[in-house]
Write a protein that holds these residues in place. Structure first.
Motif, PDB file in Angstrom:
ATOM      1  N   ALA A 176       0.754  -1.525   0.005  1.00 17.13           N
ATOM      2  CA  ALA A 176      -0.136   0.273  -0.424  1.00 17.13           C
ATOM      3  C   ALA A 176       0.679   0.445   0.213  1.00 17.13           C
ATOM      4  CB  ALA A 176      -1.214  -0.205   1.515  1.00 17.13           C
ATOM      5  N   ALA A 177       2.017   1.276   0.976  1.00 20.79           N
ATOM      6  CA  ALA A 177       2.849   2.425   0.498  1.00 20.79           C
ATOM      7  C   ALA A 177       4.074   2.895   0.074  1.00 20.79           C
ATOM      8  CB  ALA A 177       2.637   2.856   2.185  1.00 20.79           C
ATOM      9  N   GLY A 178       4.616   0.956  -0.521  1.00 11.88           N
ATOM     10  CA  GLY A 178       5.846   0.887  -0.817  1.00 11.88           C
ATOM     11  C   GLY A 178       7.083   1.424   0.163  1.00 11.88           C
ATOM     12  N   THR A 179       7.692   1.446   1.272  1.00 10.24           N
ATOM     13  CA  THR A 179       8.174   1.165   1.682  1.00 10.24           C
ATOM     14  C   THR A 179       8.164  -0.009   2.645  1.00 10.24           C
ATOM     15  OG1 THR A 179       6.058   1.139   3.810  1.00 10.24           O
ATOM     16  CG2 THR A 179       7.548   3.556   3.246  1.00 10.24           C
ATOM     17  N   PRO A 180       9.469  -0.816   3.022  1.00  9.79           N
ATOM     18  CA  PRO A 180       9.904  -1.525   2.744  1.00  9.79           C
ATOM     19  C   PRO A 180       8.858  -2.660   4.782  1.00  9.79           C
ATOM     20  CG  PRO A 180      11.470  -0.277   3.240  1.00  9.79           C
ATOM     21  CD  PRO A 180      10.808   0.342   3.233  1.00  9.79           C
ATOM     22  N   VAL A 181       8.795  -3.350   4.634  1.00  9.46           N
ATOM     23  CA  VAL A 181       8.134  -4.560   5.518  1.00  9.46           C
ATOM     24  C   VAL A 181       8.634  -5.975   5.553  1.00  9.46           C
ATOM     25  CG1 VAL A 181       5.844  -5.695   5.835  1.00  9.46           C
ATOM     26  CG2 VAL A 181       5.864  -3.400   5.750  1.00  9.46           C
ATOM     27  N   SER A 182       9.213  -6.854   6.526  1.00  5.29           N
ATOM     28  CA  SER A 182       9.511  -7.873   5.898  1.00  5.29           C
ATOM     29  C   SER A 182       8.522  -8.938   6.459  1.00  5.29           C
ATOM     30  CB  SER A 182      10.381  -8.373   6.805  1.00  5.29           C
ATOM     31  OG  SER A 182      11.300  -9.295   7.472  1.00  5.29           O
ATOM     32  N   VAL A 183       8.198  -9.919   5.341  1.00  5.51           N
ATOM     33  CA  VAL A 183       7.621 -10.925   5.521  1.00  5.51           C
ATOM     34  C   VAL A 183       7.821 -12.366   5.715  1.00  5.51           C
ATOM     35  CG1 VAL A 183       5.336 -12.079   4.419  1.00  5.51           C
ATOM     36  CG2 VAL A 183       5.501  -9.617   4.392  1.00  5.51           C
ATOM     37  N   THR A 184       7.989 -12.948   6.826  1.00  4.99           N
ATOM     38  CA  THR A 184       8.479 -14.160   6.983  1.00  4.99           C
ATOM     39  C   THR A 184       7.468 -15.353   7.255  1.00  4.99           C
ATOM     40  OG1 THR A 184      10.067 -12.963   8.018  1.00  4.99           O
ATOM     41  CG2 THR A 184      10.125 -15.082   8.666  1.00  4.99           C
ATOM     42  N   PRO A 185       7.675 -16.312   6.419  1.00  5.68           N
ATOM     43  CA  PRO A 185       6.963 -17.339   7.054  1.00  5.68           C
ATOM     44  C   PRO A 185       6.585 -18.128   8.217  1.00  5.68           C
ATOM     45  CG  PRO A 185       8.646 -18.803   6.135  1.00  5.68           C
ATOM     46  CD  PRO A 185       8.669 -17.446   6.054  1.00  5.68           C
ATOM     47  N   ALA A 186       4.906 -18.317   9.104  1.00 10.37           N
ATOM     48  CA  ALA A 186       4.860 -17.911   9.746  1.00 10.37           C
ATOM     49  C   ALA A 186       5.779 -19.985  10.443  1.00 10.37           C
ATOM     50  CB  ALA A 186       3.312 -18.660  10.343  1.00 10.37           C
ATOM     51  N   THR A 187       6.031 -20.201  11.570  1.00 13.28           N
ATOM     52  CA  THR A 187       6.473 -21.454  11.648  1.00 13.28           C
ATOM     53  C   THR A 187       5.494 -21.991  13.367  1.00 13.28           C
ATOM     54  OG1 THR A 187       8.136 -20.885  13.327  1.00 13.28           O
ATOM     55  CG2 THR A 187       7.938 -20.773  11.142  1.00 13.28           C
TER      56      THR A 187
ATOM     57  N   SER B 141      -1.879  -0.552   6.993  1.00 15.01           N
ATOM     58  CA  SER B 141      -1.434   0.813   6.927  1.00 15.01           C
ATOM     59  C   SER B 141      -3.450   1.237   6.871  1.00 15.01           C
ATOM     60  CB  SER B 141      -0.904   1.123   5.695  1.00 15.01           C
ATOM     61  OG  SER B 141      -1.887   0.866   3.906  1.00 15.01           O
ATOM     62  N   PRO B 142      -3.824   2.566   7.300  1.00 16.93           N
ATOM     63  CA  PRO B 142      -4.747   2.737   7.900  1.00 16.93           C
ATOM     64  C   PRO B 142      -5.701   2.591   6.293  1.00 16.93           C
ATOM     65  CG  PRO B 142      -3.504   4.673   8.456  1.00 16.93           C
ATOM     66  CD  PRO B 142      -2.374   3.295   8.033  1.00 16.93           C
ATOM     67  N   GLU B 143      -5.384   2.993   5.396  1.00 12.83           N
ATOM     68  CA  GLU B 143      -5.599   3.072   3.668  1.00 12.83           C
ATOM     69  C   GLU B 143      -4.374   3.017   2.567  1.00 12.83           C
ATOM     70  OE1 GLU B 143      -5.690   7.913   3.057  1.00 12.83           O
ATOM     71  OE2 GLU B 143      -7.310   6.900   4.280  1.00 12.83           O
ATOM     72  N   PRO B 144      -5.377   2.371   1.842  1.00 11.57           N
ATOM     73  CA  PRO B 144      -4.342   2.364   0.205  1.00 11.57           C
ATOM     74  C   PRO B 144      -3.266   3.543   0.146  1.00 11.57           C
ATOM     75  CG  PRO B 144      -6.043   1.126  -0.371  1.00 11.57           C
ATOM     76  CD  PRO B 144      -6.008   2.401   1.201  1.00 11.57           C
ATOM     77  N   GLY B 145      -2.361   3.408   0.063  1.00 11.86           N
ATOM     78  CA  GLY B 145      -1.136   4.346  -0.050  1.00 11.86           C
ATOM     79  C   GLY B 145      -0.464   5.270   0.845  1.00 11.86           C
ATOM     80  N   ALA B 146      -1.356   4.886   2.587  1.00 12.17           N
ATOM     81  CA  ALA B 146      -0.918   5.485   3.773  1.00 12.17           C
ATOM     82  C   ALA B 146       0.418   4.897   4.364  1.00 12.17           C
ATOM     83  CB  ALA B 146      -2.162   5.520   4.275  1.00 12.17           C
ATOM     84  N   ALA B 147       1.101   6.163   4.829  1.00  9.94           N
ATOM     85  CA  ALA B 147       2.230   4.933   5.329  1.00  9.94           C
ATOM     86  C   ALA B 147       1.858   3.925   6.298  1.00  9.94           C
ATOM     87  CB  ALA B 147       2.923   6.037   6.538  1.00  9.94           C
ATOM     88  N   PRO B 148       2.832   2.532   6.686  1.00  6.86           N
ATOM     89  CA  PRO B 148       2.071   1.494   7.476  1.00  6.86           C
ATOM     90  C   PRO B 148       2.149   1.783   8.795  1.00  6.86           C
ATOM     91  CG  PRO B 148       4.092   1.204   6.496  1.00  6.86           C
ATOM     92  CD  PRO B 148       3.722   2.352   6.011  1.00  6.86           C
ATOM     93  N   PHE B 149       1.404   1.498   9.914  1.00 10.10           N
ATOM     94  CA  PHE B 149       1.116   1.305  10.878  1.00 10.10           C
ATOM     95  C   PHE B 149       2.572   1.179  11.949  1.00 10.10           C
ATOM     96  CE2 PHE B 149      -3.480   0.802  10.415  1.00 10.10           C
ATOM     97  CZ  PHE B 149      -3.994   1.709  10.646  1.00 10.10           C
ATOM     98  N   ALA B 150       3.392   0.038  12.110  1.00  7.74           N
ATOM     99  CA  ALA B 150       4.313  -0.089  12.128  1.00  7.74           C
ATOM    100  C   ALA B 150       5.220  -0.666  11.236  1.00  7.74           C
ATOM    101  CB  ALA B 150       4.470  -0.831  13.510  1.00  7.74           C
ATOM    102  N   SER B 151       6.279  -0.658  11.313  1.00  4.56           N
ATOM    103  CA  SER B 151       7.367  -0.790  10.324  1.00  4.56           C
ATOM    104  C   SER B 151       8.751  -1.974  11.115  1.00  4.56           C
ATOM    105  CB  SER B 151       8.564   0.462   9.697  1.00  4.56           C
ATOM    106  OG  SER B 151       7.400   1.298   9.135  1.00  4.56           O
ATOM    107  N   MET B 152       9.115  -2.717  10.343  1.00  7.68           N
ATOM    108  CA  MET B 152       9.783  -3.696  10.891  1.00  7.68           C
ATOM    109  C   MET B 152      11.035  -3.497  11.275  1.00  7.68           C
ATOM    110  SD  MET B 152      10.842  -7.167   9.967  1.00  7.68           S
ATOM    111  CE  MET B 152      12.897  -6.943   9.141  1.00  7.68           C
ATOM    112  N   GLY B 153      11.763  -3.335  12.207  1.00 10.26           N
ATOM    113  CA  GLY B 153      12.928  -2.946  13.097  1.00 10.26           C
ATOM    114  C   GLY B 153      12.767  -1.809  14.257  1.00 10.26           C
ATOM    115  N   GLN B 154      11.540  -1.428  14.134  1.00  7.26           N
ATOM    116  CA  GLN B 154      11.105  -0.002  15.257  1.00  7.26           C
ATOM    117  C   GLN B 154      10.890  -0.276  16.345  1.00  7.26           C
ATOM    118  OE1 GLN B 154       9.496   3.274  11.949  1.00  7.26           O
ATOM    119  NE2 GLN B 154      11.305   3.518  10.878  1.00  7.26           N
ATOM    120  N   PRO B 155      11.084   0.614  16.645  1.00  9.26           N
ATOM    121  CA  PRO B 155      10.468  -0.165  18.330  1.00  9.26           C
ATOM    122  C   PRO B 155       8.752   0.224  18.031  1.00  9.26           C
ATOM    123  CG  PRO B 155      11.683   1.855  18.338  1.00  9.26           C
ATOM    124  CD  PRO B 155      12.105   1.316  16.552  1.00  9.26           C
ATOM    125  N   VAL B 156       8.185  -0.386  18.570  1.00  5.06           N
ATOM    126  CA  VAL B 156       7.007   0.159  18.978  1.00  5.06           C
ATOM    127  C   VAL B 156       5.873   0.298  20.299  1.00  5.06           C
ATOM    128  CG1 VAL B 156       6.186  -1.423  16.375  1.00  5.06           C
ATOM    129  CG2 VAL B 156       6.194  -2.406  19.939  1.00  5.06           C
TER     130      VAL B 156
END
Length: 158
Positions: A64-75, A96-111
């Protein structure tokens, strides 16, 4: 006790619709008759995603936003992980809240505890999935638009 006439062809047609659409239940009613066909939901095979090999490898682009997100298979191991964020319902995940918007959270960042990580749409309602604890978001196991099941691991917070 009178028996209702059974329309076997209607039942077959409804069962075919269930199979084609992936629905688990369908019902039709006309005047005083009603036909309801229900089947157990099929286990959804986990989608296979390429996991990042090294930190230098670019992550998959956020749809949706063109920002990096890591997707890993579930185990199975991740379901027992103390930082596993699981789905409280069946629905469709959105990062993300809508298509084209920034994601709520990004991988590697603190939450922070209580921060929205993603949305799950169920029955036309968007439900916020919040971080159960503070930490670093180390994995997303779903991508925007992915169907999710109850109890499925969605993300991991370390």
């Amino acid at each position: 006790m009178s028996r209702l006439p059974v329309d076997a062809e209607a039942i077959r047609s409804l069962a075919k619709i269930l199979t084609e659409t992936g629905l688990t239940e369908i019902e039709i009613a006309e005047k005083d008759s009603r036909i309801r066909v229900v089947r157990a939901p099929a286990a959804i095979a986990p989608a296979t995603y390429a996991a990042p090999v090294a930190a230098a490898t670019p992550a998959a682009a956020h749809p949706a936003a063109g920002t990096p997100v890591s997707v890993t298979p579930a185990t199975a191991d991740l379901s027992k992980h103390p930082g596993a964020v699981t789905s409280p319902m069946v629905g469709v995940a959105y990062l993300s809240p809508e298509p084209g918007a920034a994601p709520f959270a990004s991988m590697g960042q603190p939450v922070t505890a209580g921060q929205t990580l993603l949305l799950i749409e169920a029955m036309k309602t968007f439900n916020q999935i919040k971080a159960p604890k503070a930490g670093t978001l180390t994995q997303f196991l779903v991508a925007s638009g992915d169907p999710v099941e109850f109890g499925e691991v969605l993300a991991v917070i370390e």
